[in-house]
Design a protein around this motif. Structure first.
Motif, PDB file in Angstrom:
ATOM      1  N   THR A 141       0.812  -1.207   0.000  1.00  0.00           N
ATOM      2  CA  THR A 141       0.000   0.000   0.000  1.00  0.00           C
ATOM      3  C   THR A 141       0.850   1.264   0.000  1.00  0.00           C
ATOM      4  O   THR A 141       0.592   2.203  -0.768  1.00  0.00           O
ATOM      5  CB  THR A 141      -0.941  -0.017   1.222  1.00  0.00           C
ATOM      6  N   TYR A 142       1.866   1.311   0.841  1.00  0.00           N
ATOM      7  CA  TYR A 142       2.691   2.513   0.962  1.00  0.00           C
ATOM      8  C   TYR A 142       3.348   2.864  -0.366  1.00  0.00           C
ATOM      9  O   TYR A 142       3.256   3.998  -0.848  1.00  0.00           O
ATOM     10  CB  TYR A 142       3.755   2.300   2.049  1.00  0.00           C
ATOM     11  N   HIS A 143       4.016   1.911  -0.973  1.00  0.00           N
ATOM     12  CA  HIS A 143       4.746   2.189  -2.213  1.00  0.00           C
ATOM     13  C   HIS A 143       3.802   2.529  -3.358  1.00  0.00           C
ATOM     14  O   HIS A 143       4.063   3.449  -4.140  1.00  0.00           O
ATOM     15  CB  HIS A 143       5.620   0.995  -2.581  1.00  0.00           C
ATOM     16  N   LEU A 144       2.688   1.820  -3.468  1.00  0.00           N
ATOM     17  CA  LEU A 144       1.775   2.058  -4.580  1.00  0.00           C
ATOM     18  C   LEU A 144       0.965   3.345  -4.405  1.00  0.00           C
ATOM     19  O   LEU A 144       0.564   3.956  -5.398  1.00  0.00           O
ATOM     20  CB  LEU A 144       0.850   0.858  -4.763  1.00  0.00           C
ATOM     21  N   MET A 145       0.721   3.770  -3.168  1.00  0.00           N
ATOM     22  CA  MET A 145       0.015   5.038  -2.964  1.00  0.00           C
ATOM     23  C   MET A 145       0.887   6.219  -3.378  1.00  0.00           C
ATOM     24  O   MET A 145       0.379   7.265  -3.797  1.00  0.00           O
ATOM     25  CB  MET A 145      -0.419   5.193  -1.505  1.00  0.00           C
ATOM     26  N   LEU A 146       2.212   6.045  -3.274  1.00  0.00           N
ATOM     27  CA  LEU A 146       3.133   7.110  -3.654  1.00  0.00           C
ATOM     28  C   LEU A 146       3.437   7.083  -5.150  1.00  0.00           C
ATOM     29  O   LEU A 146       3.566   8.133  -5.791  1.00  0.00           O
ATOM     30  CB  LEU A 146       4.440   6.982  -2.865  1.00  0.00           C
ATOM     31  N   ARG A 147       3.554   5.886  -5.690  1.00  0.00           N
ATOM     32  CA  ARG A 147       3.924   5.746  -7.092  1.00  0.00           C
ATOM     33  C   ARG A 147       3.475   4.384  -7.616  1.00  0.00           C
ATOM     34  O   ARG A 147       3.874   3.379  -7.060  1.00  0.00           O
ATOM     35  CB  ARG A 147       5.460   5.880  -7.224  1.00  0.00           C
ATOM     36  N   PRO A 148       2.550   4.346  -8.580  1.00  0.00           N
ATOM     37  CA  PRO A 148       2.035   5.431  -9.420  1.00  0.00           C
ATOM     38  C   PRO A 148       0.799   6.115  -8.869  1.00  0.00           C
ATOM     39  O   PRO A 148       0.202   6.929  -9.544  1.00  0.00           O
ATOM     40  CB  PRO A 148       1.686   4.686 -10.708  1.00  0.00           C
ATOM     41  N   THR A 149       0.371   5.780  -7.672  1.00  0.00           N
ATOM     42  CA  THR A 149      -0.842   6.145  -6.927  1.00  0.00           C
ATOM     43  C   THR A 149      -1.910   5.078  -7.134  1.00  0.00           C
ATOM     44  O   THR A 149      -2.037   4.489  -8.214  1.00  0.00           O
ATOM     45  CB  THR A 149      -1.442   7.523  -7.267  1.00  0.00           C
TER      46      THR A 149
ATOM     47  N   ARG B  60      -8.130   5.680   4.981  1.00  0.00           N
ATOM     48  CA  ARG B  60      -7.412   5.881   3.722  1.00  0.00           C
ATOM     49  C   ARG B  60      -6.674   4.607   3.309  1.00  0.00           C
ATOM     50  O   ARG B  60      -6.619   4.270   2.126  1.00  0.00           O
ATOM     51  CB  ARG B  60      -6.427   7.041   3.868  1.00  0.00           C
ATOM     52  N   SER B  61      -6.126   3.880   4.268  1.00  0.00           N
ATOM     53  CA  SER B  61      -5.445   2.623   3.957  1.00  0.00           C
ATOM     54  C   SER B  61      -6.406   1.633   3.303  1.00  0.00           C
ATOM     55  O   SER B  61      -6.071   0.998   2.296  1.00  0.00           O
ATOM     56  CB  SER B  61      -4.853   2.004   5.222  1.00  0.00           C
ATOM     57  N   ILE B  62      -7.605   1.502   3.847  1.00  0.00           N
ATOM     58  CA  ILE B  62      -8.598   0.602   3.269  1.00  0.00           C
ATOM     59  C   ILE B  62      -9.032   1.106   1.895  1.00  0.00           C
ATOM     60  O   ILE B  62      -9.188   0.315   0.944  1.00  0.00           O
ATOM     61  CB  ILE B  62      -9.821   0.462   4.195  1.00  0.00           C
ATOM     62  N   GLU B  63      -9.203   2.407   1.754  1.00  0.00           N
ATOM     63  CA  GLU B  63      -9.582   2.968   0.455  1.00  0.00           C
ATOM     64  C   GLU B  63      -8.544   2.622  -0.616  1.00  0.00           C
ATOM     65  O   GLU B  63      -8.889   2.215  -1.730  1.00  0.00           O
ATOM     66  CB  GLU B  63      -9.724   4.482   0.551  1.00  0.00           C
ATOM     67  N   ILE B  64      -7.268   2.765  -0.269  1.00  0.00           N
ATOM     68  CA  ILE B  64      -6.196   2.443  -1.217  1.00  0.00           C
ATOM     69  C   ILE B  64      -6.231   0.973  -1.581  1.00  0.00           C
ATOM     70  O   ILE B  64      -6.145   0.597  -2.755  1.00  0.00           O
ATOM     71  CB  ILE B  64      -4.827   2.818  -0.611  1.00  0.00           C
ATOM     72  N   GLN B  65      -6.370   0.110  -0.579  1.00  0.00           N
ATOM     73  CA  GLN B  65      -6.378  -1.332  -0.840  1.00  0.00           C
ATOM     74  C   GLN B  65      -7.573  -1.739  -1.710  1.00  0.00           C
ATOM     75  O   GLN B  65      -7.475  -2.642  -2.540  1.00  0.00           O
ATOM     76  CB  GLN B  65      -6.360  -2.095   0.482  1.00  0.00           C
TER      77      GLN B  65
ATOM     78  N   GLN C 236      -6.941  -7.930   2.552  1.00  0.00           N
ATOM     79  CA  GLN C 236      -6.425  -6.647   2.980  1.00  0.00           C
ATOM     80  C   GLN C 236      -6.048  -6.695   4.459  1.00  0.00           C
ATOM     81  O   GLN C 236      -6.484  -7.583   5.199  1.00  0.00           O
ATOM     82  CB  GLN C 236      -7.460  -5.553   2.729  1.00  0.00           C
ATOM     83  N   MET C 237      -5.235  -5.727   4.870  1.00  0.00           N
ATOM     84  CA  MET C 237      -4.767  -5.651   6.255  1.00  0.00           C
ATOM     85  C   MET C 237      -5.276  -4.384   6.924  1.00  0.00           C
ATOM     86  O   MET C 237      -5.317  -3.314   6.304  1.00  0.00           O
ATOM     87  CB  MET C 237      -3.233  -5.628   6.292  1.00  0.00           C
ATOM     88  N   GLN C 238      -5.628  -4.500   8.181  1.00  0.00           N
ATOM     89  CA  GLN C 238      -5.946  -3.305   8.964  1.00  0.00           C
ATOM     90  C   GLN C 238      -4.714  -2.424   9.084  1.00  0.00           C
ATOM     91  O   GLN C 238      -3.579  -2.907   9.018  1.00  0.00           O
ATOM     92  CB  GLN C 238      -6.402  -3.699  10.370  1.00  0.00           C
ATOM     93  N   LEU C 239      -4.884  -1.130   9.249  1.00  0.00           N
ATOM     94  CA  LEU C 239      -3.754  -0.269   9.573  1.00  0.00           C
ATOM     95  C   LEU C 239      -3.394  -0.482  11.036  1.00  0.00           C
ATOM     96  O   LEU C 239      -4.264  -0.492  11.910  1.00  0.00           O
ATOM     97  CB  LEU C 239      -4.093   1.201   9.332  1.00  0.00           C
ATOM     98  N   ASP C 240      -2.104  -0.681  11.285  1.00  0.00           N
ATOM     99  CA  ASP C 240      -1.630  -0.844  12.656  1.00  0.00           C
ATOM    100  C   ASP C 240      -0.333  -0.075  12.814  1.00  0.00           C
ATOM    101  O   ASP C 240       0.257   0.380  11.835  1.00  0.00           O
ATOM    102  CB  ASP C 240      -1.415  -2.319  12.995  1.00  0.00           C
ATOM    103  N   GLU C 241       0.090   0.097  14.044  1.00  0.00           N
ATOM    104  CA  GLU C 241       1.413   0.641  14.303  1.00  0.00           C
ATOM    105  C   GLU C 241       2.343  -0.526  14.594  1.00  0.00           C
ATOM    106  O   GLU C 241       2.064  -1.340  15.489  1.00  0.00           O
ATOM    107  CB  GLU C 241       1.422   1.602  15.490  1.00  0.00           C
ATOM    108  N   CYS C 242       3.420  -0.620  13.841  1.00  0.00           N
ATOM    109  CA  CYS C 242       4.411  -1.662  14.092  1.00  0.00           C
ATOM    110  C   CYS C 242       5.488  -1.073  14.995  1.00  0.00           C
ATOM    111  O   CYS C 242       6.326  -0.289  14.544  1.00  0.00           O
ATOM    112  CB  CYS C 242       5.023  -2.153  12.786  1.00  0.00           C
TER     113      CYS C 242
ATOM    114  N   ALA D 164     -16.211  -2.357   5.633  1.00  0.00           N
ATOM    115  CA  ALA D 164     -17.624  -2.688   5.444  1.00  0.00           C
ATOM    116  C   ALA D 164     -18.283  -1.727   4.462  1.00  0.00           C
ATOM    117  O   ALA D 164     -19.207  -2.114   3.719  1.00  0.00           O
ATOM    118  CB  ALA D 164     -18.346  -2.665   6.786  1.00  0.00           C
ATOM    119  N   ASP D 165     -17.820  -0.482   4.437  1.00  0.00           N
ATOM    120  CA  ASP D 165     -18.399   0.528   3.553  1.00  0.00           C
ATOM    121  C   ASP D 165     -17.852   0.461   2.129  1.00  0.00           C
ATOM    122  O   ASP D 165     -18.537   0.827   1.178  1.00  0.00           O
ATOM    123  CB  ASP D 165     -18.147   1.931   4.110  1.00  0.00           C
ATOM    124  N   MET D 166     -16.594   0.012   1.976  1.00  0.00           N
ATOM    125  CA  MET D 166     -15.917   0.143   0.687  1.00  0.00           C
ATOM    126  C   MET D 166     -15.685  -1.166  -0.062  1.00  0.00           C
ATOM    127  O   MET D 166     -15.645  -1.168  -1.299  1.00  0.00           O
ATOM    128  CB  MET D 166     -14.553   0.819   0.892  1.00  0.00           C
TER     129      MET D 166
END
Length: 374
Positions: free
Chosen positions: A62-70, A130-135, A143-149, A178-180
């Protein structure tokens, strides 16, 4: 009709398990190793060759693809499957680990993580929503929940604070999902708690109260060492439901995989096969080989004559040594392909051993033969 996500447990041998995860894009045989396709590609290997190794699923980031190419641009191409030509299931991570490890000028709040891109310094905000929206834009099947590692080492107090934040984000991730998301997609919760037994149990039990179709064990392989990682799995996997898949994130070396399967883990991912391949290291049943070593200059044997993979079977170690010494691109490509094939053959061997109630024997023989230093 779209096939819903499901998991069926076929056989157990001790704590080791074999089964199948069914998705709308195919079945994932477990235990499963997922090649890492960080930026929409499994580095140096064509998707058709990844498939030929026996991989049922790959991982996207998610991180890399949200930055490039989006993610929005990927969605215009029809999603990550069409964009990359991978036809099977895709699992995407939430981006949380990369934000913590790669991004610049991070600011962590209840809302999410504000950061600057390691690529161009642009400012971004990653929230559970936003993480779920991107996924979902990427079209990920799992998909994975957003967490703090959290980092390692960490104090109990700081670990607990991080764990509680990840649990709140888990609920927000599920609500957004559930919404997306579509009915054929699945969201995993991520168990945190560092190396603290009571915290791991609290995290696992709380995530089950929220309810997920699969559970990941995060926050390991971050410097705690193999013995400590196995100790954490010893008290974590028994708390997870037996009828849901268990995914150990970011692991690892072949001996890590065998030991984790021994402790009831079903899914893995790691950059190691392709990263090792790019640097001249081949993984084999006897352990890793450094193909840059001068001892291979005149070696006329292939990496694995019994493999169906051309990279393993058709090229001599002497030729591979030459490719790396000459700086030829084909060297990293062939070794990455070979390493992915070896990992899939290892998973297949473990599935067979579990099904035949001989996993303990297999694990003992593998440990006796496999030497990590070469």
């Amino acid at each position: 009709m779209t096939t819903p996500f499901s998991f069926s447990l076929h056989h157990t041998d001790g704590q080791a398990r074999t089964g199948e995860i069914t998705t709308s894009r195919g079945v994932i045989r477990t235990p499963a190793f997922m090649p890492v396709g960080t930026a929409g590609t499994v580095k140096a290997v064509q998707m058709r060759d990844v498939e030929a190794t026996g991989a049922d699923i790959i991982l996207g980031n998610t991180y890399h693809l949200m930055l490039r190419p989006t993610a929005e641009r990927v969605a215009k191409f029809g999603g990550l499957h069409k964009f990359s030509t991978w036809k099977g299931p895709i699992l995407t991570d939430s981006g949380g680990f990369q934000v913590m490890s790669l991004a610049q000028m991070r600011k962590l709040t209840e809302k999410g993580v504000e950061f600057r891109s390691h690529i161009d310094g642009s400012k971004h905000m990653l929230t559970p929503e936003r993480s779920i929206e991107i996924q979902c834009l990427l079209g990920a099947d799992i998909q994975m929940q957003l967490d703090e590692c959290p980092p390692f080492p960490i104090t109990e107090e700081a670990s607990l604070e991080s764990l509680e934040l990840s649990l709140r984000w888990a609920q927000r991730s599920k609500d957004a999902f559930a919404d997306m998301a579509g009915p054929h997609q699945a969201l995993y919760g991520i168990v945190q708690g560092s190396v603290f037994e009571d915290q791991r149990k609290r995290s696992a039990e709380s995530l089950q109260e929220i309810g997920f179709p699969g559970y990941s064990v995060g926050g390991l392989a971050v410097g705690e060492g193999r013995e400590q990682m196995f100790r954490v799995l010893d008290f974590t996997t028994p708390v997870l439901p037996k009828d849901k898949p268990r995914y150990l994130m970011g692991v690892g070396k072949p001996l890590d995989l065998v030991g984790a399967v021994e402790r009831g883990i079903d899914m893995f991912d790691c950059v190691l096969p392709t990263r090792s391949g790019r640097h001249g290291q081949a993984w084999t049943w006897d352990g890793p080989l450094n193909l840059k070593n001068a001892k291979f200059v005149d070696d006329e044997t292939p990496l694995d004559p019994d493999s169906d993979c051309p990279a393993s079977r058709d090229y001599t170690k002497g030729y591979l040594n030459h490719l790396f010494r000459a700086g030829e691109y084909l060297g990293p490509m062939l070794l990455s392909w070979h390493n992915l094939d070896f990992y899939q053959r290892l998973m297949a061997a473990m599935r067979a051993a579990i099904a035949e109630d001989r996993f303990a024997q297999f694990a003992a023989e593998f440990r006796a033969r496999h030497r990590e230093k070469s």
